[in-house]
Design an enzyme around this catalytic site. Structure first.
Site, PDB file in Angstrom:
ATOM      1  CB  VAL A  45      -0.986  -0.001   1.193  1.00 52.50           C
ATOM      2  CG1 VAL A  45      -1.774   1.299   1.259  1.00 52.50           C
ATOM      3  CG2 VAL A  45      -1.941  -1.186   1.097  1.00 52.50           C
ATOM      4  CB  CYS A  46       3.939   2.201   1.887  1.00 47.92           C
ATOM      5  SG  CYS A  46       3.335   2.056   3.584  1.00 47.92           S
ATOM      6  CB  THR A  47       5.215   0.483  -2.930  1.00 46.50           C
ATOM      7  OG1 THR A  47       6.194   0.057  -1.979  1.00 46.50           O
ATOM      8  CG2 THR A  47       5.867   0.636  -4.296  1.00 46.50           C
ATOM      9  CG  LEU A  50       5.201   6.703  -0.749  1.00 47.55           C
ATOM     10  CD1 LEU A  50       6.465   6.204  -0.068  1.00 47.55           C
ATOM     11  CD2 LEU A  50       4.887   8.112  -0.326  1.00 47.55           C
TER      12      LEU A  50
END
Length: 152
Positions: A45-47, A50
């Protein structure tokens, strides 16, 4: 408890993925800031979040806005992550003292040892004008950031 709209954004000094010092106060009078806290580099999810910012960076720079992404990873981890994904905005390390900036914004999860997904839009005077805090598995909507910036 997370910082709220109308609060003065707590200043901080963190190292970025290249080892340079970044201070929130350095943007006062010059740029709005999208301050984005995320749990960990290299996670799904973070990747995704970003990379979405990376792919839409002109939507922010065109609005006189600096994107700053903060996690509790080390600068070394963030350097590799940034290079791998081609990020052109600073990835800030809130690694040591562990989570101090995340705590100041009320988005540090003590049980998990990382920041939750908190976003704060800080205006040129250093005041929080918009915020959203999501749980660890819940991605944020970049379009909401842009709408909030358009109100400044």
């Amino acid at each position: 408890m997370a910082i709220e709209v109308g609060d003065k954004a707590p200043d901080f000094e963190l190292k970025d993925n290249h080892g340079a010092t970044v201070r929130l106060s350095a943007f006062r009078g010059a740029k709005n800031v999208v301050l984005l806290f995320y749990p960990f580099a290299f996670t799904g999810v973070c990747t995704g979040e970003l990379c979405d910012l990376r792919d839409n960076l002109p939507r922010f720079s065109d609005r006189d806005t600096q994107v700053l992404a903060v996690s509790n990873d080390s600068i070394h981890t963030l350097r590799v992550f940034g290079e791998q994904e081609g990020f052109e905005y600073p990835l800030l390390s809130d690694f040591w003292p562990h989570g101090n900036t995340s705590r100041a914004y009320g988005v540090f999860d003590e049980g998990k040892g990382c920041a939750v997904r908190g976003t704060f839009i800080v205006d040129k005077e250093g005041v929080v004008r918009w915020t959203v805090v999501n749980g660890l598995p819940d991605a944020r909507d970049l379009n909401e950031y842009v709408k909030a910036l358009d109100t400044l």
